[in-house]
Enzyme design. Structure first.
Site, short mmCIF file in Angstrom:
data_model
loop_
_atom_site.label_atom_id
_atom_site.label_comp_id
_atom_site.label_asym_id
_atom_site.label_seq_id
_atom_site.Cartn_x
_atom_site.Cartn_y
_atom_site.Cartn_z
N HIS A 106 -37.60 19.17 -9.86
CA HIS A 106 -36.32 18.87 -9.21
C HIS A 106 -35.86 17.47 -9.58
O HIS A 106 -36.61 16.69 -10.18
CB HIS A 106 -36.46 18.98 -7.68
CG HIS A 106 -37.34 17.92 -7.08
ND1 HIS A 106 -38.71 17.96 -7.15
CD2 HIS A 106 -37.04 16.76 -6.41
CE1 HIS A 106 -39.23 16.89 -6.54
NE2 HIS A 106 -38.24 16.15 -6.10
N GLU A 113 -36.55 7.62 -5.89
CA GLU A 113 -37.64 8.01 -5.00
C GLU A 113 -38.83 7.07 -5.18
O GLU A 113 -39.33 6.89 -6.28
CB GLU A 113 -38.05 9.45 -5.33
CG GLU A 113 -39.31 9.94 -4.65
CD GLU A 113 -39.62 11.40 -4.98
OE1 GLU A 113 -38.68 12.21 -5.10
OE2 GLU A 113 -40.82 11.73 -5.13
MN MN Z 1 -38.39 14.10 -5.42
#
Ligand code: MN
Ligand code: MN
Length: 396
Positions: A106, A113
């Site tokens: 993804h 992140e």
């Molecule tokens: Mn992620």
């Protein structure tokens, strides 16, 4: 529990209604220094003026108490602006994967992140637009950083579950609204998918009809080649061990501070692992250019924020809970309980900045402080610190 402001305006000889009046003028852009004299004899402001000064919003969220997503292979709990409105600039996710389970391929369109492994072991794969591919294994205490939009996947290794904290540099991000490979394929007409994957349309019947998100799996071998043997495989530019940096040692604790200087790919965040010994106090300070997002790993603390206009708010924190301190708000962290307190902290800036009360007092002339604190004798002012301590030790 929320507490009343400690230094009430009454104690300074100024009534509360005058504070509200002064604050509304401050909103209108009038210099605060002239307000007190100007407002001292003024009429009380109307009710609607008072309402403009809102209470400090909630800055505590019990992340680990939530049940957001539970399915085969793992679970995820999140704190975005939906659940925790104050946290506009950062969001957090606590994710658990069973051995071999994956968080599918993804990417995140809106956020980078950052992660810290709390338990177990995790393997990641990540692709960057420069064609750099990385496969890395992570253990407790390791962090990763995936820039916005870089495609990645996670898999739990080892014999026990993996638990990790994810922090995103955008509070509006949601882990449940990211761009998953199975979702994309399910949304695309079969003749297009067939051409892109090089398979007959009949083969597509086996594919998931909706996003997999997290799915169970087998623990992979210790090392495994990429499918394309000609691709150069890089390692570890996305991986960083926080305790690799020398800790900043203080009388009452220590911290590992990781900025983009230490971990160059981490271009939007600064990470801190702070340990406060029993009785310690992270001194009064503020951060001029960043919000502060805290996750309590161990132990307990009392955090107080000062939000101007006679407002302050105090909350207690225990493991699994999250605090959010807005940019520029004064604050301190008072350790409580017998067990050392350990906090993972993220700032939404690649560079760390702070101003401590102590340095501020030390870097002013005596006459300024005497005038600022009328009635406070010189021998008391002389005791004020000259420079920061960081974390005070237990009071002897
Ligand atoms: Mn992620
Ligand atoms: Mn701070």
């Amino acid at each position: 529990m929320p507490q009343e402001p400690k230094d009430s305006p009454e104690s300074a000889g100024i009534s509360r209604r005058h504070v509200f009046g002064a604050a509304s003028l401050a909103t209108a852009g009038i210099a605060a220094t002239s307000l007190w004299t100007r407002q001292a004899n003024a009429a009380p402001p109307p009710e609607e003026e008072k309402k403009k000064i809102e209470e400090i919003e909630n800055f505590k969220y019990d992340l680990e108490k939530q049940t957001h997503w539970v399915g085969p292979g793992g679970s995820a709990k999140e704190a975005t602006v939906e659940e925790f409105p104050v946290s506009q600039s950062m969001a957090g996710v606590s994710m658990r994967l069973d051995p071999g389970a994956i968080r599918e391929l993804h990417w995140h369109a809106l956020a980078a992140e950052w992660a810290y492994v709390l338990e177990g072991r995790v393997r990641t794969t990540v692709i960057s637009p420069t064609g750099q591919t990385e496969v890395d294994d992570f253990e407790v205490g390791d962090t990763w950083y995936f820039p916005k939009g870089h495609g990645h996947a996670l898999q739990a290794l080892g014999s026990g579950p993996a638990h990790f904290l994810l922090v995103f540099d955008n509070g509006h991000f949601s882990e449940f609204g990211t761009f998953g490979i199975t979702d994309w394929i399910a949304q695309t007409p079969p003749h297009i998918v067939a051409r892109n994957l090089g398979v007959p349309e009949s083969a597509l019947a086996q594919f998931p009809k909706k996003e997999l998100y997290i799915g169970p799996g087998k623990v992979p071998p210790a090392t495994e080649a990429l499918r394309d043997k000609d691709v150069q495989w890089f390692q570890s530019s996305h991986r960083f061990r926080m305790d690799k940096v020398p800790p900043r040692e203080f009388p009452g604790g220590k911290e590992y501070l990781v900025t983009a200087k230490e971990f160059p790919i981490q271009t939007t965040l600064t990470a801190v692992h702070m340990v406060i010994q029993p009785g310690g106090l992270r001194e009064m300070h503020w951060h001029p250019h960043a919000d502060e997002w805290q996750y309590y790993m161990k132990g307990r603390s009392r955090v107080s924020v000062f939000g101007s206009h006679g407002r302050s708010r105090t909350e207690e924190f225990a493991p699994g809970q999250v605090a959010f301190i807005k940019q520029g708000y004064g604050h301190y962290v008072e350790q409580i309980g017998d067990e050392p307190t350990e906090i993972l902290i993220l700032f939404n800036s690649p560079e760390y900045q702070e101003i401590s009360l102590a340095n501020w007092l030390g870097q002013n002339p005596i006459s300024m402080l005497e005038t600022n604190f009328p009635g406070v004798p010189r021998n008391v002012i002389d005791r004020f610190p000259l420079r920061e301590t960081g974390i005070f030790g237990k009071r002897g």
